[in-house]
Design a protein around this motif. Sequence first.
Motif, PDB file in Angstrom:
ATOM      1  N   VAL A  49      15.596   8.366  -1.204  1.00  0.00           N
ATOM      2  CA  VAL A  49      15.742   6.972  -1.622  1.00  0.00           C
ATOM      3  C   VAL A  49      15.162   6.778  -3.022  1.00  0.00           C
ATOM      4  CG1 VAL A  49      14.985   4.610  -1.159  1.00  0.00           C
ATOM      5  CG2 VAL A  49      15.814   6.045   0.720  1.00  0.00           C
ATOM      6  N   ALA A  50      14.002   7.377  -3.279  1.00  0.00           N
ATOM      7  CA  ALA A  50      13.387   7.252  -4.599  1.00  0.00           C
ATOM      8  C   ALA A  50      14.286   7.836  -5.679  1.00  0.00           C
ATOM      9  CB  ALA A  50      12.022   7.942  -4.615  1.00  0.00           C
ATOM     10  N   MET A  51      14.834   9.013  -5.420  1.00  0.00           N
ATOM     11  CA  MET A  51      15.725   9.639  -6.396  1.00  0.00           C
ATOM     12  C   MET A  51      16.992   8.816  -6.592  1.00  0.00           C
ATOM     13  SD  MET A  51      15.306  13.662  -5.281  1.00  0.00           S
ATOM     14  CE  MET A  51      16.491  14.213  -6.512  1.00  0.00           C
ATOM     15  N   LEU A  52      17.493   8.239  -5.502  1.00  0.00           N
ATOM     16  CA  LEU A  52      18.698   7.407  -5.602  1.00  0.00           C
ATOM     17  C   LEU A  52      18.421   6.154  -6.429  1.00  0.00           C
ATOM     18  CD1 LEU A  52      21.639   7.132  -4.650  1.00  0.00           C
ATOM     19  CD2 LEU A  52      20.787   5.858  -2.666  1.00  0.00           C
ATOM     20  N   ALA A  53      17.234   5.575  -6.270  1.00  0.00           N
ATOM     21  CA  ALA A  53      16.882   4.382  -7.045  1.00  0.00           C
ATOM     22  C   ALA A  53      16.767   4.706  -8.536  1.00  0.00           C
ATOM     23  CB  ALA A  53      15.566   3.797  -6.523  1.00  0.00           C
ATOM     24  N   VAL A  54      16.109   5.812  -8.857  1.00  0.00           N
ATOM     25  CA  VAL A  54      15.990   6.210 -10.268  1.00  0.00           C
ATOM     26  C   VAL A  54      17.372   6.529 -10.833  1.00  0.00           C
ATOM     27  CG1 VAL A  54      15.008   7.911 -11.851  1.00  0.00           C
ATOM     28  CG2 VAL A  54      13.640   7.059  -9.940  1.00  0.00           C
ATOM     29  N   LEU A  55      18.205   7.190 -10.022  1.00  0.00           N
ATOM     30  CA  LEU A  55      19.571   7.465 -10.465  1.00  0.00           C
ATOM     31  C   LEU A  55      20.340   6.170 -10.683  1.00  0.00           C
ATOM     32  CD1 LEU A  55      21.787   9.576 -11.007  1.00  0.00           C
ATOM     33  CD2 LEU A  55      22.354   9.486  -8.567  1.00  0.00           C
ATOM     34  N   TYR A  61       9.153   2.568  -2.289  1.00  0.00           N
ATOM     35  CA  TYR A  61       9.639   3.032  -0.990  1.00  0.00           C
ATOM     36  C   TYR A  61       9.059   4.409  -0.663  1.00  0.00           C
ATOM     37  CZ  TYR A  61      12.963   3.954   2.793  1.00  0.00           C
ATOM     38  OH  TYR A  61      13.521   4.236   4.008  1.00  0.00           O
ATOM     39  N   LEU A  62       9.045   5.284  -1.635  1.00  0.00           N
ATOM     40  CA  LEU A  62       8.506   6.629  -1.440  1.00  0.00           C
ATOM     41  C   LEU A  62       7.043   6.580  -1.005  1.00  0.00           C
ATOM     42  CD1 LEU A  62       8.620   9.754  -1.784  1.00  0.00           C
ATOM     43  CD2 LEU A  62       8.044   9.380  -4.196  1.00  0.00           C
ATOM     44  N   VAL A  63       6.292   5.668  -1.583  1.00  0.00           N
ATOM     45  CA  VAL A  63       4.851   5.614  -1.341  1.00  0.00           C
ATOM     46  C   VAL A  63       4.506   4.938  -0.020  1.00  0.00           C
ATOM     47  CG1 VAL A  63       2.682   4.633  -2.188  1.00  0.00           C
ATOM     48  CG2 VAL A  63       4.271   5.718  -3.784  1.00  0.00           C
ATOM     49  N   VAL A  64       5.171   3.836   0.295  1.00  0.00           N
ATOM     50  CA  VAL A  64       4.688   2.993   1.394  1.00  0.00           C
ATOM     51  C   VAL A  64       5.392   3.223   2.729  1.00  0.00           C
ATOM     52  CG1 VAL A  64       4.078   1.216  -0.279  1.00  0.00           C
ATOM     53  CG2 VAL A  64       6.243   1.040   0.941  1.00  0.00           C
ATOM     54  N   ARG A  65       6.616   3.740   2.711  1.00  0.00           N
ATOM     55  CA  ARG A  65       7.342   3.869   3.977  1.00  0.00           C
ATOM     56  C   ARG A  65       6.970   5.162   4.692  1.00  0.00           C
ATOM     57  NH1 ARG A  65      11.348   0.382   5.196  1.00  0.00           N
ATOM     58  NH2 ARG A  65      10.900   1.285   7.253  1.00  0.00           N
ATOM     59  N   ALA A  66       5.721   5.213   5.123  1.00  0.00           N
ATOM     60  CA  ALA A  66       5.236   6.397   5.829  1.00  0.00           C
ATOM     61  C   ALA A  66       5.903   6.568   7.187  1.00  0.00           C
ATOM     62  CB  ALA A  66       3.724   6.314   6.006  1.00  0.00           C
ATOM     63  N   ASP A  67       6.586   5.535   7.680  1.00  0.00           N
ATOM     64  CA  ASP A  67       7.283   5.630   8.955  1.00  0.00           C
ATOM     65  C   ASP A  67       8.595   6.397   8.831  1.00  0.00           C
ATOM     66  OD1 ASP A  67       8.067   3.410   7.333  1.00  0.00           O
ATOM     67  OD2 ASP A  67       9.297   2.672   8.991  1.00  0.00           O
ATOM     68  N   ARG A  68       9.006   6.695   7.615  1.00  0.00           N
ATOM     69  CA  ARG A  68      10.250   7.429   7.384  1.00  0.00           C
ATOM     70  C   ARG A  68       9.945   8.890   7.064  1.00  0.00           C
ATOM     71  NH1 ARG A  68      14.197   4.098   9.321  1.00  0.00           N
ATOM     72  NH2 ARG A  68      13.985   2.002   8.468  1.00  0.00           N
ATOM     73  N   ARG A  90      -3.681   3.535  -5.769  1.00  0.00           N
ATOM     74  CA  ARG A  90      -2.773   3.641  -4.631  1.00  0.00           C
ATOM     75  C   ARG A  90      -2.817   2.403  -3.735  1.00  0.00           C
ATOM     76  NH1 ARG A  90      -0.375   2.748  -1.013  1.00  0.00           N
ATOM     77  NH2 ARG A  90       0.450   4.000   0.699  1.00  0.00           N
ATOM     78  N   ALA A  91      -3.993   1.822  -3.530  1.00  0.00           N
ATOM     79  CA  ALA A  91      -4.126   0.688  -2.611  1.00  0.00           C
ATOM     80  C   ALA A  91      -3.389  -0.545  -3.095  1.00  0.00           C
ATOM     81  CB  ALA A  91      -5.605   0.345  -2.394  1.00  0.00           C
ATOM     82  N   GLN A  92      -3.041  -0.600  -4.377  1.00  0.00           N
ATOM     83  CA  GLN A  92      -2.346  -1.754  -4.915  1.00  0.00           C
ATOM     84  C   GLN A  92      -0.832  -1.610  -4.820  1.00  0.00           C
ATOM     85  OE1 GLN A  92      -3.850  -4.454  -5.593  1.00  0.00           O
ATOM     86  NE2 GLN A  92      -5.917  -3.614  -5.454  1.00  0.00           N
ATOM     87  N   VAL A  93      -0.365  -0.499  -4.299  1.00  0.00           N
ATOM     88  CA  VAL A  93       1.072  -0.320  -4.082  1.00  0.00           C
ATOM     89  C   VAL A  93       1.276  -0.148  -2.587  1.00  0.00           C
ATOM     90  CG1 VAL A  93       3.132   1.007  -4.680  1.00  0.00           C
ATOM     91  CG2 VAL A  93       1.286   0.781  -6.344  1.00  0.00           C
ATOM     92  N   ASN A  94       1.406  -1.265  -1.877  1.00  0.00           N
ATOM     93  CA  ASN A  94       1.533  -1.200  -0.423  1.00  0.00           C
ATOM     94  C   ASN A  94       2.793  -1.887   0.079  1.00  0.00           C
ATOM     95  OD1 ASN A  94       0.761  -3.925  -0.722  1.00  0.00           O
ATOM     96  ND2 ASN A  94      -1.394  -3.362  -0.479  1.00  0.00           N
ATOM     97  N   SER A  95       3.763  -2.081  -0.810  1.00  0.00           N
ATOM     98  CA  SER A  95       5.069  -2.596  -0.405  1.00  0.00           C
ATOM     99  C   SER A  95       6.091  -2.199  -1.461  1.00  0.00           C
ATOM    100  CB  SER A  95       5.041  -4.119  -0.243  1.00  0.00           C
ATOM    101  OG  SER A  95       4.973  -4.766  -1.501  1.00  0.00           O
TER     102      SER A  95
END
Length: 431
Positions: free
Chosen positions: A245-251, A230-237, A156-161
């Motif tokens: 957003v994650a589903m839209l990106a995969v779509l 985006y799903l992982v790092v944007r904790a401000d959302r 997890r720590a390697q996915v921060n953006s």
Amino acid sequence: MTAEPRLRSARSAPVQPGYATGERLMRLPSFWIVIALLVTGGVRMTMIAGRFAGTYPVATTTAIALFALLAVPFWLVVTELDFLEREPLALLVLAFAWGGLVATTVSLPGSAALDDLIAKLGSPHLAADWGAALAGPTVEEISKTLGVVAIVLIARAQVNSVLDGVVYGAMVGLGFQIVEDIVYALGAVALAGRGDHVEPVITTFLLRGFLSGVWSHTLFGALAGAGIGYLVVRADRPWRTRLGVAMLAVLGAWASHVLWNSPLFRDGLGNGALALLAVLVFKGLPPLLLIMVLVRSAHDREADYYADQLAKLGDPELITPAELEVLKSGSRRATARWHARTRAGLRARSAVRRLQRAQARLAVELSRGTPDLGRWCHEVRRQRRILARLGHPEATAPEGKGPWRRTASTVFTTALAIAVLWAAISTLGGG
């Protein structure tokens, strides 16, 4: 006060503790699940390769060599996307292996089964026209996206953006693209029925690797990976926004893949090389432009964050205000290296690149508050002394030199790529 003590008071980066190596990693169930899937996929792909190698040894060796060479420039481009915070090699290899071993193992039989289902529920005519456009993307994009999820679960720590998600997604897609193309090339050899000949391999390499590679699985994987990032790092959302957003990106990755595989414009623009090139560009350019915008946005956001960390140092020996602006932009970094080369030679160019790399690493370590800051301060100063001895003490370039050179290079590269594509299509009988 010296720079090193001031580094320790810096604000930590907004990342959560992760699992990199050691006993903690071994205790993760997700780690062993990923390993089991990789081993299973590896065994399956080895069996497939073994059957082809026993019957077509020369063609198999040629296919592996050609597509392995094709992977090199893609690998270099993908790993360079996140210059400021490069991803660990082990995780990049894992992502590539997931795409090449797990996703392909699932997708080959899964796509065939879904294609049969389309024929039964719809019609054989529908399956013939749209089977590849509906079955393949559905299975393949899901299996590739799960590779990025696997990276998140074990590191997890390697996915921060968002950019980290792009890199891992692109690497999963690259692994899938290379292994799938090898399988298709060897299938073309068997279908030709002329024995151990390399002509079908070369044709497949030109069509699927050279012509289609830039718009293909690496691009689709990057788009889906951006959503997971985006799903992982944007904790401000809000959670629902991040999931949406994650589903839209995969779509979006799925839709881009569907468009690429679809029969649209198959006969509408003629049979010439230029018509085929137009179809390739029309189908491939939209997702390419989209991922370029996403990468630029994510890179700028990450660059601003790390630049803020470095700016707090207030030490021009570690980084000057002009170098801070250069470090935030890939084109400016390249321009600074080019200027060093023209002004002070190859050694200066190498020293500028090493200085930029050390400054970027210093920014990352500063944001995390790790105890290894003194090492990178020392490395920055060491490269600074080398540049000073070469008469080029600052890693910048005169205003106005970079953009013109970059524009000319882009125009030339684009024109050359179009010319090569057209020549390749014509050689394959499209003209």
